[in-house]
Motif scaffolding. Structure first.
Motif, short mmCIF file in Angstrom:
data_model
loop_
_atom_site.label_atom_id
_atom_site.label_comp_id
_atom_site.label_asym_id
_atom_site.label_seq_id
_atom_site.Cartn_x
_atom_site.Cartn_y
_atom_site.Cartn_z
N THR A 9 0.83 -1.19 0.02
CA THR A 9 -0.26 -0.06 -0.12
C THR A 9 0.81 1.28 -0.07
O THR A 9 2.06 1.48 0.69
N PRO A 10 0.65 2.28 -0.84
CA PRO A 10 1.44 3.36 -0.83
C PRO A 10 1.79 4.10 0.67
O PRO A 10 2.92 4.58 0.67
N SER A 11 0.78 4.04 1.30
CA SER A 11 1.01 4.66 2.71
C SER A 11 1.42 3.86 3.64
O SER A 11 1.95 4.24 4.57
N ALA A 12 1.84 2.26 3.46
CA ALA A 12 2.18 1.63 4.54
C ALA A 12 3.83 1.92 4.81
O ALA A 12 4.56 2.12 3.65
N TYR A 13 4.19 1.63 5.91
CA TYR A 13 5.58 1.91 6.26
C TYR A 13 6.41 0.58 6.32
O TYR A 13 5.73 -0.40 7.21
N ALA A 14 7.29 0.57 5.57
CA ALA A 14 8.10 -0.84 5.64
C ALA A 14 8.92 -1.25 6.69
O ALA A 14 9.39 -2.28 6.61
N TYR A 15 9.25 -0.11 7.71
CA TYR A 15 9.93 -0.34 9.09
C TYR A 15 11.39 -1.04 8.64
O TYR A 15 11.75 -2.24 8.81
N PRO A 16 12.49 -0.33 8.06
CA PRO A 16 13.63 -0.71 7.75
C PRO A 16 14.38 -1.29 9.09
O PRO A 16 14.19 -0.65 10.19
N LEU A 17 15.39 -2.25 9.34
CA LEU A 17 15.80 -3.02 10.13
C LEU A 17 16.95 -2.05 10.60
O LEU A 17 18.10 -2.47 9.99
N LEU A 18 16.79 -0.94 11.41
CA LEU A 18 17.77 0.05 11.55
C LEU A 18 18.03 -0.16 13.06
O LEU A 18 17.35 -0.43 14.10
N ILE A 19 19.38 0.15 13.55
CA ILE A 19 19.73 0.29 14.77
C ILE A 19 19.00 1.32 15.82
O ILE A 19 18.83 0.78 17.00
N LYS A 20 18.55 2.25 15.28
CA LYS A 20 17.80 3.32 16.03
C LYS A 20 16.31 2.46 16.51
O LYS A 20 16.16 2.75 17.53
N ASN A 21 16.05 1.17 16.01
CA ASN A 21 14.91 0.70 16.16
C ASN A 21 15.05 -0.34 17.34
O ASN A 21 14.20 -0.78 17.79
N LEU A 22 16.26 -0.53 17.68
CA LEU A 22 16.67 -1.50 18.82
C LEU A 22 16.46 -0.48 20.02
O LEU A 22 16.47 -0.79 21.23
N LEU A 23 16.61 0.75 19.89
CA LEU A 23 16.50 1.70 21.25
C LEU A 23 15.29 2.35 21.75
O LEU A 23 15.23 2.70 22.90
N ALA A 24 14.36 2.44 21.10
CA ALA A 24 13.16 3.12 21.14
C ALA A 24 12.41 2.52 22.44
O ALA A 24 11.97 3.15 23.71
N ASN A 25 12.10 1.15 22.30
CA ASN A 25 11.55 0.40 23.33
C ASN A 25 11.97 0.43 25.00
O ASN A 25 11.37 0.83 26.06
N PRO A 26 13.38 0.08 24.98
CA PRO A 26 14.16 0.29 26.29
C PRO A 26 14.06 1.52 26.71
O PRO A 26 13.95 1.78 28.14
N LEU A 27 14.18 2.66 26.28
CA LEU A 27 14.16 4.03 26.74
C LEU A 27 12.69 4.28 27.17
O LEU A 27 12.47 4.96 28.19
N ARG A 28 11.72 3.74 26.54
CA ARG A 28 10.30 3.90 26.93
C ARG A 28 10.02 3.05 28.17
O ARG A 28 9.32 3.42 29.24
N GLN A 29 10.29 1.88 28.17
CA GLN A 29 10.12 0.90 29.04
C GLN A 29 10.94 1.10 30.33
O GLN A 29 10.18 0.38 31.39
N PHE A 30 12.18 1.14 30.31
CA PHE A 30 13.04 1.08 31.36
C PHE A 30 13.86 2.30 31.55
O PHE A 30 15.00 2.41 31.51
#
Length: 546
Positions: A9-30
């Protein structure tokens, strides 16, 4: 067969496997979880997240842009962890400089990697001072300083790390880009030729993180969110085996020790209640030999051993202290972890001796690793625990080549599999056991003799501290084994004793008679590479001449 490629879908986000995406959840959760740097600093994940943004803005202010390379020369620290994230998250390349190489080799890696900025610990300024006139071109330097006062140096320092962060904005717009972008570069410390540059993409590091994390969290011998993590593997060496990324994703308390001083490490383990680490055998041996070990409870400590073989003797010493020790296997080119020697559930009730045999094997492949033991024609060999062949692998995180070195890259990937250069066997349970390096295996009278097996048997002698076995030329047999050993302090043992020990093993059928070395040489210290491995190239050169 019709390939059903998904429609996007043109608006769909492909979510590249980038190192920044390792960081978001732990900063929010812990956000309040701790990161400790030796005796110098304690900070939270929330503070680390802000400092990563400040570091990226500071480096951008120095001119760093996507595609540039930033080198780091530091001991294991909270700063290094921040660099593990901030530099590749900018789209730049992190070059982890092996500070244990010679100045000439460090110069080669800095120039070969084309570093644009160098972050350098005060202790390594003399190295840069010695080579600065040959660094191409002149780099910008950022000082990493644990002291209160700036050091005296003739180098032109552009700024100091903490001052850079303090002057920088706490919000950096980390953009998306291709997950195949190179994230890191470092150099192998092979015993032949110049260091070779290996490199890894964001996608590879993310997949390695989640695959190894799956293996470690799926076993009692692994890591949980309740663990306290202390790496004792240099962060310049294959991303400290990639475990800092895993620990961060999981929100685990992390302890970074700085210099590796046995008494300091043991006191950190005691003070911070460390429960999970990884190191090479030499480090574990130093810790267990330290007088301070008698003041420390190690019964909750899980330790992965890599870099070189875990001997049964060292494993027994660790188990006697209650350490849950087991092996991992990989190499610089494999990012690195390929296998873990974790016990299967039905093995947990085995006696200690049977378990020890598993712990000292090379292990089971982690998810997504295809591992084979093959002959010279790439034919698979039986999984009988006896038939040796070269270990070849495929996994989504293996280096795709050597930097600027197409000839060696093709040799590494000959036949579509990465060639490890290791000789091993696979048993009926699927466990790999490395029996030697291709370059270290001893061929005497047309038969292979495993140097690792001989070393492990020599280490069973209570008076021996370390042992290395190498092949030396022989006019009759082609090669013969030679043992180079280190006595324990105050112990008396001679060549006849070692030969008698091995002849006894030969009489029991454990090794062949032609595996007993003709000579045993006693030395005060064995030569080692910059990452603590036995440097058999040096030994072969020394004892071949004699």
């Amino acid at each position: 067969m019709t390939n059903n490629i998904i429609n996007k879908t043109p608006s769909a986000y492909a979510y590249p496997l980038l190192i920044k995406n390792l960081l978001a959840n732990p900063l929010r959760q812990f956000p309040n979880q701790e990161i400790v740097y030796g005796d110098f600093k304690r900070q939270t994940y929330r503070e680390m997240g802000e400092r990563i943004h400040r570091l990226a803005n500071g480096l951008a202010g120095l001119g760093v842009k996507p595609g540039d390379t930033v080198a780091v020369m530091d001991w294991d620290s909270h700063r290094y962890l921040e660099c593990f994230f901030a530099i590749p998250m900018m789209g730049a390349v992190l070059h982890t400089v092996n500070i244990r190489l010679s100045p000439e080799q460090i110069l080669y890696t800095i120039n070969h990697a084309e570093d644009d900025v160098i972050l350098v610990n005060t202790e390594f300024l003399p190295v840069l001072e010695a080579i600065r006139d040959r660094i191409e071109p002149v780099k910008k330097l950022v000082l990493l300083n644990d002291a209160d006062q700036p050091p005296a140096t003739s180098l032109n320092i552009d700024t100091e790390y903490e001052a850079l962060l303090a002057a920088s904005d706490p919000n950096y717009p980390f953009a998306d880009f291709s997950e195949d972008t190179r994230a890191t570069t470092f150099y192998t410390t092979g015993t032949t030729g110049l260091p070779k540059g290996v490199y890894f993409s964001h996608r590879q590091l993310v997949l390695h993180t989640f695959s190894v994390m799956t293996a470690l969290t799926g076993s009692r011998q692994g890591i949980t969110r309740n663990d306290v993590y202390l790496p004792i593997t240099p962060m310049f060496h294959v991303h400290a085996w990639g475990v800092p990324y895993i620990a961060t994703v999981m929100g685990v308390k992390q302890i970074y020790p700085g210099r590796y001083v046995p008494a300091h490490l043991l006191r950190l383990i005691q003070r911070e209640q460390v429960t999970f680490s990884h190191c090479v055998p030499t480090i574990l041996q130093m810790l267990l030999a330290s007088p301070v070990v008698n003041e420390v409870d190690l019964s909750r400590w899980k330790v992965i051993i890599g870099g070189s073989a875990l001997s049964p003797t060292l494993a027994q010493q660790a188990r006697a202290r209650g350490v849950d020790v087991f092996t991992a296997y990989g190499m610089s080119e494999t990012c690195p972890i390929l296998t873990l020697a974790q016990l299967k559930p039905h093995m947990l009730d085995w006696d200690e001796e049977r378990q020890l045999d598993i712990r000292c094997k090379t292990g089971l492949p982690v998810p997504l690793v295809e591992l084979r033991v093959v002959d010279e024609e790439m034919n698979d060999l039986p999984h009988d625990g006896k038939t040796p062949g070269e270990v070849v692998v495929r996994a989504p995180w293996l280096t795709q080549g050597y930097l600027k070195d197409p000839r060696n890259s093709e040799a590494l990937w000959h036949g579509g599999y990465l060639h490890t250069g290791d000789i091993g066997v696979i048993d009926e349970e699927g466990y790999l056991k490395i029996t030697d390096r291709l370059k270290d295996v001893i061929k005497t009278g047309g038969e292979w003799v495993s140097s690792l097996e001989l070393e492990n048997l020599i280490l069973k002698h209570p008076a021996i501290e370390e042992a290395a076995v190498i092949g030396v030329p022989d006019p009759k047999w082609g090669e013969r084994p030679l043992a180079v050993v280190v006595r324990k302090d105050g112990q008396e043992v001679g060549e006849t004793d070692i030969k008698a020990l091995l002849q006894d093993f030969a009489a029991k059928g454990i090794i062949s008679k032609y595996g007993v070395p003709d000579r045993v040489v006693f030395v005060d210290v064995l030569p080692k590479t910059s990452v603590g491995k036995l440097d058999k190239k040096v030994m072969r050169a020394q004892y071949t001449v004699e």
